[in-house]
Design an enzyme around this catalytic site. Sequence first.
Site, PDB file in Angstrom:
ATOM      1  N   ASP A  67      -2.365   9.700  -8.844  1.00  9.22           N
ATOM      2  CA  ASP A  67      -3.458   8.790  -8.493  1.00  9.22           C
ATOM      3  C   ASP A  67      -4.669   9.532  -7.954  1.00  9.22           C
ATOM      4  O   ASP A  67      -4.623  10.744  -7.715  1.00  9.22           O
ATOM      5  CB  ASP A  67      -2.965   7.732  -7.487  1.00  9.22           C
ATOM      6  CG  ASP A  67      -2.119   8.309  -6.355  1.00  9.22           C
ATOM      7  OD1 ASP A  67      -2.122   9.534  -6.160  1.00  9.22           O
ATOM      8  OD2 ASP A  67      -1.458   7.531  -5.664  1.00  9.22           O
ATOM      9  N   ASN A 135       4.668   0.083   3.014  1.00  6.61           N
ATOM     10  CA  ASN A 135       4.897  -1.249   2.431  1.00  6.61           C
ATOM     11  C   ASN A 135       5.671  -1.160   1.112  1.00  6.61           C
ATOM     12  O   ASN A 135       5.731  -2.126   0.359  1.00  6.61           O
ATOM     13  CB  ASN A 135       3.567  -1.979   2.230  1.00  6.61           C
ATOM     14  CG  ASN A 135       2.638  -1.268   1.244  1.00  6.61           C
ATOM     15  OD1 ASN A 135       3.006  -0.234   0.673  1.00  6.61           O
ATOM     16  ND2 ASN A 135       1.448  -1.799   1.040  1.00  6.61           N
ATOM     17  N   HIS A 137       4.969   0.854  -1.463  1.00  2.00           N
ATOM     18  CA  HIS A 137       4.225   1.214  -2.673  1.00  2.00           C
ATOM     19  C   HIS A 137       4.629   2.595  -3.183  1.00  2.00           C
ATOM     20  O   HIS A 137       5.060   3.452  -2.420  1.00  2.00           O
ATOM     21  CB  HIS A 137       2.710   1.072  -2.486  1.00  2.00           C
ATOM     22  CG  HIS A 137       2.006   2.110  -1.677  1.00  2.00           C
ATOM     23  ND1 HIS A 137       1.100   1.799  -0.687  1.00  2.00           N
ATOM     24  CD2 HIS A 137       2.030   3.469  -1.718  1.00  2.00           C
ATOM     25  CE1 HIS A 137       0.608   2.911  -0.174  1.00  2.00           C
ATOM     26  NE2 HIS A 137       1.157   3.940  -0.775  1.00  2.00           N
ATOM     27  N   GLU A 142       0.708  -1.277  -5.372  1.00  6.43           N
ATOM     28  CA  GLU A 142       0.965  -2.070  -4.174  1.00  6.43           C
ATOM     29  C   GLU A 142       1.988  -3.178  -4.477  1.00  6.43           C
ATOM     30  O   GLU A 142       2.238  -3.485  -5.652  1.00  6.43           O
ATOM     31  CB  GLU A 142      -0.356  -2.687  -3.693  1.00  6.43           C
ATOM     32  CG  GLU A 142      -1.417  -1.660  -3.295  1.00  6.43           C
ATOM     33  CD  GLU A 142      -1.182  -1.032  -1.909  1.00  6.43           C
ATOM     34  OE1 GLU A 142      -0.043  -1.100  -1.395  1.00  6.43           O
ATOM     35  OE2 GLU A 142      -2.141  -0.473  -1.353  1.00  6.43           O
TER      36      GLU A 142
END
Length: 240
Positions: A67, A135, A137, A142
């Site tokens: 990314d 979280n 990801h 996400e």
Amino acid sequence: MKIVIAHSEEEFGKLAFAEIREVVYQDPACTLGLATGSTPIPLYKEMVKDHQENGTSYGKVRTFNLDEYVGLPKEHPESYISFMTRNLFSHVDIDMKNVNIPNGLAPDITAECARYSSLLDKVSVDVQVLGIGANGHIAFNEPGTPFDSKTHQVFLTQKTISDNARFFDSIDQVPKSALTMGIGEIMNAKKLLMLAAGSNKADAVYKMIKGPVDPSCPASILQKHPDVVIVLDRAAAAKL
Ligand code: GLP
């Protein structure tokens, strides 16, 4: 799924590197999937150390990063290309022509995502390094991202923005958007090497390994991959 637990940061790096070493030794022209974040730094230290001490060559290795932030100049210290150059690329003999990272400065973001996806379609990543967000990801996929997603632009959740604020002077400087390899593309790698450290990852690690396979925890899809190695420190493994 093989789970290994490290008792020190050095051991964490060594256990992760053992997986990479096997692939690079078997095929010096292999394709590595690389990740950013603080977690893989001990792995990159071991790769650099091994290159310096044993001469392991990355001259024929191709790399694909997961990314990149949108809109951050390449020379910004927190752009992922800067991170990779600082922590790995400038210390080994990699040919920068073989390095691939999504271009977060592309004038046409949709076309850039399509370009990166088509590159990934043509390669077979031998081992993909992954970290996990608090979280759940993976890369910047996400919660809620479809499991078959391809490279796309994401708008970061407030949780990810605040988690990543520690790398910037202030939270306002954290980019709001990024380009990320999709979950479908990540799952195409022959092997996945997931790294997680710290107590703030313990819940996400638990859900990844023991929870239902559900887009609310993107990392839970790893349960469906045939060849996964998870390297944890004791704090990240605390809830297992
Ligand atoms: C970022 C990256 C992820 C990384 C995660 C965890 O959001 N896009 O690829 O896995 O953060 O980072 P860290 O290792 O610093 O906890």
